[in-house]
Design a protein around this motif. Structure first.
Motif, mmCIF file in Angstrom:
data_model
loop_
_atom_site.group_PDB
_atom_site.id
_atom_site.type_symbol
_atom_site.label_atom_id
_atom_site.label_comp_id
_atom_site.label_asym_id
_atom_site.label_seq_id
_atom_site.Cartn_x
_atom_site.Cartn_y
_atom_site.Cartn_z
ATOM 1 N N LEU A 120 -17.628 31.371 -3.764
ATOM 2 C CA LEU A 120 -16.585 32.089 -4.467
ATOM 3 C C LEU A 120 -16.648 33.565 -4.085
ATOM 4 O O LEU A 120 -17.706 34.193 -4.183
ATOM 5 N N VAL A 121 -15.526 34.098 -3.642
ATOM 6 C CA VAL A 121 -15.443 35.499 -3.261
ATOM 7 C C VAL A 121 -14.444 36.176 -4.189
ATOM 8 O O VAL A 121 -13.343 35.670 -4.414
ATOM 9 N N SER A 122 -14.843 37.299 -4.741
ATOM 10 C CA SER A 122 -14.014 38.034 -5.688
ATOM 11 C C SER A 122 -13.497 39.308 -5.024
ATOM 12 O O SER A 122 -14.281 40.150 -4.579
ATOM 13 N N ILE A 123 -12.171 39.423 -4.973
ATOM 14 C CA ILE A 123 -11.529 40.543 -4.280
ATOM 15 C C ILE A 123 -10.641 41.309 -5.251
ATOM 16 O O ILE A 123 -9.825 40.713 -5.950
ATOM 17 N N LEU A 124 -10.812 42.621 -5.271
ATOM 18 C CA LEU A 124 -9.882 43.481 -5.992
ATOM 19 C C LEU A 124 -8.769 43.834 -5.021
ATOM 20 O O LEU A 124 -9.007 44.475 -3.996
ATOM 21 N N LEU A 125 -7.562 43.385 -5.323
ATOM 22 C CA LEU A 125 -6.395 43.668 -4.500
ATOM 23 C C LEU A 125 -5.573 44.733 -5.202
ATOM 24 O O LEU A 125 -5.110 44.522 -6.331
ATOM 25 N N VAL A 126 -5.433 45.880 -4.551
ATOM 26 C CA VAL A 126 -4.664 46.986 -5.116
ATOM 27 C C VAL A 126 -3.404 47.115 -4.266
ATOM 28 O O VAL A 126 -3.420 47.695 -3.173
ATOM 29 N N GLU A 127 -2.325 46.534 -4.776
ATOM 30 C CA GLU A 127 -1.084 46.418 -4.000
ATOM 31 C C GLU A 127 0.102 46.399 -4.952
ATOM 32 O O GLU A 127 0.114 45.605 -5.902
ATOM 33 N N ASP A 128 1.092 47.255 -4.708
ATOM 34 C CA ASP A 128 2.242 47.330 -5.600
ATOM 35 C C ASP A 128 3.440 46.510 -5.139
ATOM 36 O O ASP A 128 4.394 46.340 -5.892
ATOM 37 N N ASN A 129 3.400 45.961 -3.950
ATOM 38 C CA ASN A 129 4.515 45.172 -3.433
ATOM 39 C C ASN A 129 4.254 43.695 -3.725
ATOM 40 O O ASN A 129 3.342 43.100 -3.147
ATOM 41 N N PRO A 130 5.056 43.070 -4.614
ATOM 42 C CA PRO A 130 4.820 41.663 -4.968
ATOM 43 C C PRO A 130 4.878 40.724 -3.761
ATOM 44 O O PRO A 130 4.136 39.739 -3.709
ATOM 45 N N GLY A 131 5.733 41.017 -2.804
ATOM 46 C CA GLY A 131 5.810 40.178 -1.603
ATOM 47 C C GLY A 131 4.525 40.230 -0.803
ATOM 48 O O GLY A 131 4.044 39.195 -0.319
ATOM 49 N N ASP A 132 3.944 41.424 -0.665
ATOM 50 C CA ASP A 132 2.679 41.563 0.064
ATOM 51 C C ASP A 132 1.528 40.911 -0.703
ATOM 52 O O ASP A 132 0.634 40.321 -0.100
ATOM 53 N N VAL A 133 1.562 41.004 -2.033
ATOM 54 C CA VAL A 133 0.533 40.335 -2.842
ATOM 55 C C VAL A 133 0.553 38.843 -2.537
ATOM 56 O O VAL A 133 -0.480 38.232 -2.269
ATOM 57 N N ARG A 134 1.729 38.265 -2.551
ATOM 58 C CA ARG A 134 1.863 36.831 -2.286
ATOM 59 C C ARG A 134 1.368 36.486 -0.885
ATOM 60 O O ARG A 134 0.625 35.531 -0.690
ATOM 61 N N LEU A 135 1.763 37.289 0.121
ATOM 62 C CA LEU A 135 1.345 37.021 1.496
ATOM 63 C C LEU A 135 -0.168 37.139 1.666
ATOM 64 O O LEU A 135 -0.789 36.337 2.370
ATOM 65 N N ASP A 181 -20.097 42.318 -18.331
ATOM 66 C CA ASP A 181 -19.147 41.232 -18.492
ATOM 67 C C ASP A 181 -17.951 41.346 -17.549
ATOM 68 O O ASP A 181 -17.163 40.418 -17.446
ATOM 69 N N GLY A 182 -17.793 42.483 -16.888
ATOM 70 C CA GLY A 182 -16.658 42.683 -16.002
ATOM 71 C C GLY A 182 -16.765 41.827 -14.754
ATOM 72 O O GLY A 182 -17.822 41.271 -14.453
ATOM 73 N N PRO A 183 -15.667 41.694 -14.027
ATOM 74 C CA PRO A 183 -15.695 40.862 -12.819
ATOM 75 C C PRO A 183 -16.589 41.468 -11.747
ATOM 76 O O PRO A 183 -16.545 42.665 -11.500
ATOM 77 N N GLU A 184 -17.430 40.633 -11.146
ATOM 78 C CA GLU A 184 -18.196 41.078 -9.993
ATOM 79 C C GLU A 184 -17.247 41.060 -8.813
ATOM 80 O O GLU A 184 -16.469 40.125 -8.660
ATOM 81 N N LEU A 185 -17.302 42.078 -8.008
ATOM 82 C CA LEU A 185 -16.380 42.196 -6.889
ATOM 83 C C LEU A 185 -17.143 42.216 -5.580
ATOM 84 O O LEU A 185 -18.153 42.909 -5.455
ATOM 85 N N ASP A 186 -16.638 41.470 -4.596
ATOM 86 C CA ASP A 186 -17.247 41.454 -3.276
ATOM 87 C C ASP A 186 -16.639 42.529 -2.379
ATOM 88 O O ASP A 186 -17.328 43.088 -1.539
ATOM 89 N N LEU A 187 -15.345 42.773 -2.548
ATOM 90 C CA LEU A 187 -14.694 43.826 -1.771
ATOM 91 C C LEU A 187 -13.352 44.172 -2.368
ATOM 92 O O LEU A 187 -12.848 43.471 -3.244
ATOM 93 N N MET A 188 -12.807 45.294 -1.914
ATOM 94 C CA MET A 188 -11.499 45.756 -2.361
ATOM 95 C C MET A 188 -10.570 45.861 -1.163
ATOM 96 O O MET A 188 -10.951 46.404 -0.124
ATOM 97 N N LEU A 189 -9.352 45.333 -1.316
ATOM 98 C CA LEU A 189 -8.271 45.546 -0.358
ATOM 99 C C LEU A 189 -7.356 46.567 -1.000
ATOM 100 O O LEU A 189 -6.805 46.335 -2.086
ATOM 101 N N LEU A 190 -7.191 47.718 -0.362
ATOM 102 C CA LEU A 190 -6.532 48.873 -0.975
ATOM 103 C C LEU A 190 -5.344 49.347 -0.161
ATOM 104 O O LEU A 190 -5.495 49.735 1.001
ATOM 105 N N ASP A 191 -4.171 49.316 -0.768
ATOM 106 C CA ASP A 191 -2.995 49.929 -0.167
ATOM 107 C C ASP A 191 -3.090 51.431 -0.411
ATOM 108 O O ASP A 191 -3.710 51.874 -1.380
ATOM 109 N N LEU A 192 -2.482 52.228 0.456
ATOM 110 C CA LEU A 192 -2.521 53.678 0.279
ATOM 111 C C LEU A 192 -1.351 54.188 -0.549
ATOM 112 O O LEU A 192 -1.494 55.114 -1.332
ATOM 113 N N ASN A 193 -0.186 53.606 -0.354
ATOM 114 C CA ASN A 193 1.038 54.077 -1.009
ATOM 115 C C ASN A 193 1.218 53.351 -2.333
ATOM 116 O O ASN A 193 1.817 52.286 -2.392
ATOM 117 N N LEU A 194 0.659 53.962 -3.384
ATOM 118 C CA LEU A 194 0.652 53.340 -4.709
ATOM 119 C C LEU A 194 1.245 54.288 -5.741
ATOM 120 O O LEU A 194 1.142 55.514 -5.596
#
Length: 150
Positions: free
Chosen positions: A9-24, A59-72
């Motif tokens: 199990l890999v836990s990723i923080l995805l920071v993305e404001d575009n719903p289409g990109d989130v889905r992709l 109790d917070g989610p353990e995270l393995d990595l973050m995918l970060l958009d710049l334009n937020l």
């Protein structure tokens, strides 16, 4: 923030404001050999709130990595990156900038702020799977991540 080698199990923080990109992005990881849990937020302020809550609580989610958009909205990706890399409780979290910007100044600034990688979002939706495979191959299968600081 680190994943046990025996855990699939890999836990990723995805920071993305575009719903289409989130889905992709989420679709790109479905073909991976590991199960991925995404903690998705749509702006930089929400990302920092989640990270600080996680750092303050066991109790917070353990995270393995973050995918970060710049334009937020609210807090941009550069400010998120700078905050993460300057916080001793967060600095070991690998941050992969995943953005549509190909601007040299954005690439340079991201690395100056200690981004672990800079990836440009593909223009072809089918190419998002390549990003998922690349992240899996290096960050999940090959890289040894540091332990979470106490």
């Amino acid at each position: 923030m680190t994943r046990s080698p025996s855990t699939d199990l890999v836990s990723i923080l995805l920071v993305e404001d575009n719903p289409g990109d989130v889905r992709l992005i989420e679709e790109a990881f479905k073909s991976a050999e590991f199960e991925t849990t995404f903690h998705t937020v749509t702006d930089g302020s929400a990302a920092l709130e989640l990270l600080h809550e996680r750092a303050a609580s066991e109790d917070g989610p353990e995270l393995d990595l973050m995918l970060l958009d710049l334009n937020l909205p609210r807090t941009d990706g550069f400010e998120v990156l700078e905050t993460v890399k300057n916080d001793p409780k967060l600095t070991s979290l690998p941050v992969l900038v995943l953005t549509s910007s190909e601007a040299t100044e954005d690439i340079v600034r991201s690395y100056e702020l200690c981004a672990n990688a800079y990836l440009t979002k593909p223009t072809d939706p089918d190419e998002f799977a390549d990003i998922g495979r690349a992240v899996e191959a290096f960050w999940i299968e090959e890289a040894t991540l540091p332990p979470v600081p106490s």
